[in-house]
Motif scaffolding. Structure first.
Motif, short mmCIF file in Angstrom:
data_model
loop_
_atom_site.label_atom_id
_atom_site.label_comp_id
_atom_site.label_asym_id
_atom_site.label_seq_id
_atom_site.Cartn_x
_atom_site.Cartn_y
_atom_site.Cartn_z
N SER A 106 35.63 36.02 38.63
CA SER A 106 35.28 34.82 39.39
C SER A 106 35.02 33.75 38.33
N PRO A 107 34.75 32.52 38.72
CA PRO A 107 34.51 31.49 37.70
C PRO A 107 33.34 31.83 36.76
N SER A 108 32.36 32.57 37.26
CA SER A 108 31.18 32.82 36.42
C SER A 108 30.96 34.27 36.03
N VAL A 109 31.64 35.22 36.66
CA VAL A 109 31.36 36.64 36.44
C VAL A 109 32.66 37.44 36.36
N VAL A 110 32.66 38.44 35.51
CA VAL A 110 33.75 39.42 35.48
C VAL A 110 33.14 40.73 35.98
#
Length: 172
Positions: free
Chosen positions: A54-58
């Motif tokens: 996601s834009p902030s988390v893998v």
């Protein structure tokens, strides 16, 4: 590089609480099951997983998860013998010659000879083979069956068998 649709198109194997493979679910469903605490990751392959970004988390989604909730087991009954279920079991194929045209239902042991209308005595047969066999058993007619007729199995059991067969093939 892997596209989002390729990642989201992958699936995860779901095991029951007693470690029996029961189904496959898509990545989104697997993440929901894990995040809500209804499943836990299983590490059969030594840390491998599917990376979902996601834009902030893998987020590493495991290839296998185990349900942690005790759900009521669904009651599954063997379906009644009917044309639709029989064609499905026999893969829309004549059990004498392998044809897929003009299929009918044939009693392996004819009803006139005491055969019953049960899963282990009915098969899919093309019109030609059904007429050729007539009121005889396959042995007398000289027409061996391509596969032995049997009742359909529980979907979870069928999935488990297929899963373990695939695992065995990967090892070889």
């Amino acid at each position: 590089m892997t596209s989002a649709t390729q990642v989201l198109g992958r699936s995860v194997v779901v095991f029951s609480r007693n470690y029996l493979p029961v189904s496959r679910v898509n990545i989104k469903r697997a993440i929901i099951l894990i995040v809500t605490g209804k499943a836990e990751p299983l590490d059969f392959a030594g840390g491998s997983g599917i990376a979902v970004r996601s834009p902030s988390v893998v987020y590493q989604v495991p290839e296998h998860i185990r349900l942690t909730i005790a759900g009521a087991e669904r009651v599954w009954k063997v379906p009644p013998v009917n044309r639709r279920e029989l064609l499905k079991r026999d893969h829309h194929t004549c059990q004498y010659c392998g044809s897929t045209k003009q299929l009918t239902i044939d009693h392996v042991i004819p009803v006139s000879k005491g055969g019953k209308h049960k899963w282990d005595n009915v098969v899919t047969a093309c019109e030609r083979c059904n007429q050729r066999k007539g009121d005889r058993t396959p042995l007398i007619a000289g027409m061996p069956l391509l596969s032995q007729p049997k009742a359909p199995m529980h979907p979870a059991v069928a999935f488990a068998e297929q899963f373990w067969k695939e695992q065995q093939e990967h090892l070889e």
